[in-house]
Design a protein around this motif. Structure first.
Motif, PDB file in Angstrom:
ATOM      1  N   MET A 180     -58.868  11.931  29.596  1.00  0.00           N
ATOM      2  CA  MET A 180     -59.907  12.312  30.570  1.00  0.00           C
ATOM      3  C   MET A 180     -61.314  12.063  30.021  1.00  0.00           C
ATOM      4  O   MET A 180     -62.216  11.721  30.778  1.00  0.00           O
ATOM      5  N   SER A 181     -61.481  12.232  28.709  1.00  0.00           N
ATOM      6  CA  SER A 181     -62.786  11.918  28.110  1.00  0.00           C
ATOM      7  C   SER A 181     -63.099  10.437  28.278  1.00  0.00           C
ATOM      8  O   SER A 181     -64.217  10.048  28.638  1.00  0.00           O
ATOM      9  N   ARG A 182     -62.077   9.604  28.006  1.00  0.00           N
ATOM     10  CA  ARG A 182     -62.250   8.146  28.187  1.00  0.00           C
ATOM     11  C   ARG A 182     -62.632   7.836  29.636  1.00  0.00           C
ATOM     12  O   ARG A 182     -63.568   7.077  29.891  1.00  0.00           O
ATOM     13  N   HIS A 183     -61.896   8.437  30.551  1.00  0.00           N
ATOM     14  CA  HIS A 183     -62.110   8.161  31.969  1.00  0.00           C
ATOM     15  C   HIS A 183     -63.537   8.543  32.379  1.00  0.00           C
ATOM     16  O   HIS A 183     -64.241   7.775  33.058  1.00  0.00           O
ATOM     17  N   CYS A 184     -63.948   9.740  31.965  1.00  0.00           N
ATOM     18  CA  CYS A 184     -65.285  10.232  32.336  1.00  0.00           C
ATOM     19  C   CYS A 184     -66.375   9.306  31.798  1.00  0.00           C
ATOM     20  O   CYS A 184     -67.301   8.922  32.520  1.00  0.00           O
ATOM     21  N   ASP A 201     -59.007  -2.133  33.190  1.00  0.00           N
ATOM     22  CA  ASP A 201     -58.562  -3.151  32.239  1.00  0.00           C
ATOM     23  C   ASP A 201     -58.938  -2.805  30.804  1.00  0.00           C
ATOM     24  O   ASP A 201     -58.234  -3.149  29.866  1.00  0.00           O
ATOM     25  N   ARG A 202     -60.047  -2.105  30.651  1.00  0.00           N
ATOM     26  CA  ARG A 202     -60.540  -1.775  29.320  1.00  0.00           C
ATOM     27  C   ARG A 202     -59.515  -0.963  28.523  1.00  0.00           C
ATOM     28  O   ARG A 202     -59.483  -1.010  27.291  1.00  0.00           O
ATOM     29  N   PHE A 203     -58.677  -0.196  29.256  1.00  0.00           N
ATOM     30  CA  PHE A 203     -57.773   0.732  28.577  1.00  0.00           C
ATOM     31  C   PHE A 203     -56.342   0.205  28.427  1.00  0.00           C
ATOM     32  O   PHE A 203     -55.451   0.967  28.070  1.00  0.00           O
TER      33      PHE A 203
END
Lengths: 305, 271
Positions: free
Chosen positions: A98-102, A261-263
């Motif tokens: 969720m940190s990545r997403h935010c 795509d980054r993830f």
């Protein structure tokens, strides 16, 4: 190697279960050490052979993902790490995802904790996910770590009306008033989303009762699997989405990979852990069936059990 | 008098906290926040009392040579070690005298336990405790490769604190939690049996909820199981959870009223 591993694992486990089934039909109980051995094999083999499964997101997970995804860039999200190392294998992957997403969506994150142990786990997310993967994000501008504060519900009662009264500085002693992120935040009512991670007390339920409802801020939660059913009554009015256990984390990771795509090459501990968990569940289900066969067999023989 | 004063205080503050919730005035909120500050003050004293209590219990275990008394040393070493690691961090790559400082502090604790637990000849462990304490103080004053950090990021990033947290505390707690898998499997085999109608319903519901984890059912069957599983979670589970929440809420209100009105006096102890 993986395919051979999968085949070997399935042969060993299902062959063994078949043997136990035959024993049960002949009226013999299974020793607990054999059950322990099966659980050990079903957990160890997928780890060794890296057996993973594709996850399909459930509505409760999709709802939280869509909520974060739908917020406009620059929205302020608070993530509270209210858990300890015992819960970390289940909850930390959610925190990371969720940190990545935010950050990817351009949201600003406030990290805090109501548990003393949460402080160190928060540091883990910051040092292993945010700093290496988002070097362009600036502390104080894109995220702020305000650390741990003792006081449980008392802390929530204060920050709901005045955040800086309880957290005058960040974890490094920098006054929050001097940070760009906190220029527009006076209380929790100025946040766009609260993500409560945990499973104990204080935890997601307290966030809903003391902050989410009074301040009218959406609350999303990520909890240990055993706690998730207790939070269903709050969904979808008071809780916008629930991530329950490793499966919740894996579903969120799958959604993140599918939409960004980054993830694609990111670490996916949730998905990785679903291999052992799935196989262990299958083995437990098989043992329940075998146990019932043994039970009916002994009853038909006139046994006491 | 010893009983009346606490009862009156509980009544006054209990009633105030109830009415304050409905009074959205600045002065009311100020008093409320002032009272909340007392939670921290009491919490700090409770923490100190807890550490002292753990120390005394551990000393008593050593003194009376209770079962597994040797682990009391491990408990105290862990307690004081983690406190020390959390409050100290080195400046660069040099350790300096840091590890000797840690050893001195831990030996001071162990010797003080020995002195308190000893029935005779307390002088030697007490003298050694003093000596080790002096050594620790001298190192703290003159060694500049590390410093004390009171509750800051530097303290939490301390190499020793992180190492103990990441490589000892986390695996230990995760391992204990993971052991549940073995016991749940064994318990499920022995207890999850269709003995009667209710047990059968529980068994079927549990199997369906668990089956949603299985990825090889195919599109249609998988979809059906997911739907049934969601229904089980959203309807029967939800109804039961709501009943529990409402019941617990009413119970909390009743207990709070009993405490405020002085009917429930368990918090005052036996006296």
């Amino acid at each position: 190697m993986t395919n051979i591993g999968v085949i070997l694992t399935l042969i060993v486990i299902f062959g063994g279960l078949l043997w136990l089934l035959v024993r049960s039909i002949s009226g013999r109980e299974v020793d607990r050490r054999i059950i322990f051995l099966f659980i050990f094999v079903s957990v160890a083999a997928p780890i060794i052979f890296q057996i993973t499964f594709k996850e399909r997101a459930t509505p409760v997970v999709e709802a939280l993902f869509a909520n974060i995804d739908g917020l406009p860039a620059g929205s302020k999200v608070l993530i509270s790490f209210d858990f300890d190392p015992a819960m970390a294998p289940e909850v930390q992957p959610m925190a990371n995802a969720m940190s990545r997403h935010c950050l990817e969506k351009g949201h600003k994150i406030v990290f805090m904790s109501l548990w003393a142990t949460g402080q160190s786990l928060m540091t883990t997310t910051l040092s292993r996910v945010i700093l290496p993967e988002f070097p362009e994000k600036v502390n104080g501008v894109d995220y702020v770590n305000v650390g741990y504060k003792a006081g449980n519900e008392g802390v929530l009662n204060v920050i709901v009306s005045d955040f800086k009264k309880m957290f005058p500085t960040d974890v490094n002693g920098v006054p929050l008033d001097s940070t760009q992120l906190f220029r527009d935040i006076r209380s929790c009512a100025d946040l766009d989303l609260i993500i409560a991670l945990g499973g104990g007390r204080p935890g997601p339920k307290e966030w809903v009762l003391f902050v989410g409802d009074p301040a009218d801020v959406p609350v999303g939660v990520g909890v240990a699997a055993v706690v998730a059913p207790q939070l269903y009554p709050y969904f979808p009015q008071q809780i916008v989405g629930i991530l329950g256990g490793v499966k919740g984390a894996a579903e969120y990771e799958q959604l993140l990979i599918a939409t960004h795509d980054r993830f694609v090459d990111m670490e996916t501990p949730g998905i990785d852990m679903m291999g052992p968990q799935t196989l262990a569940h299958v083995v437990i289900m098989a043992f329940i069936v075998i146990g019932n066969i043994a039970f009916f067999r002994s009853r038909s023989k006139g046994g006491s059990k | 008098m010893k009983r009346q004063v606490p009862l009156v205080l509980v009544l006054l503050f209990g009633l105030f906290m109830i009415f304050q919730y409905f009074v959205p005035h600045e002065s009311s909120e100020w008093v409320y926040e002032f009272l909340l500050d007392w939670i921290y003050i009491i919490g700090i004293f409770a923490l100190a009392l807890g550490i002292w209590s753990l120390y005394v219990v551990s000393v008593d275990k050593v003194k009376t040579r209770k079962h597994d008394w040797g682990y009391s040393y491990v408990t105290l070493a862990g307690l004081f070690g983690m406190i020390l690691f959390g409050f100290t961090a080195r400046h660069g790559d040099e350790w300096g005298w840091y590890l000797i400082f840690v050893a001195c502090v831990l030996l001071t604790v162990i010797m003080s336990v020995q002195a308190m637990a000893a029935r005779i000849n307390k002088g030697l462990p007490l003298g050694l405790a003093g000596l080790f304490l002096l050594g620790a103080v001298l190192i703290a004053v003159f060694d500049d490769t590390w410093s004390f950090y009171f509750y800051t990021q530097e303290g939490l990033q301390s190499t020793m604190f992180r190492a103990f947290f990441d490589y000892i505390m986390m695996p230990i707690l995760a391992t204990i939690f993971s052991l549940l898998a073995f016991f749940i499997a064994s318990a499920a085999y022995r207890a999850f049996r269709a003995r009667n109608l209710l047990a059968s319903l529980l068994l079927i519901a549990a199997l369906i909820v668990m089956m949603r984890f299985f990825p090889y059912f195919g599109e249609n069957v998988g979809e059906f199981i997911a739907r049934v599983s969601s229904w089980l979670m959203n309807v029967p589970n939800l109804a039961a959870q709501r009943a529990i929440i409402i019941g617990v809420g009413l119970g909390i209100v009743a207990t709070a009223l009993k405490v405020i009105l002085g009917i429930e006096r368990g918090y005052m102890g036996k006296g």
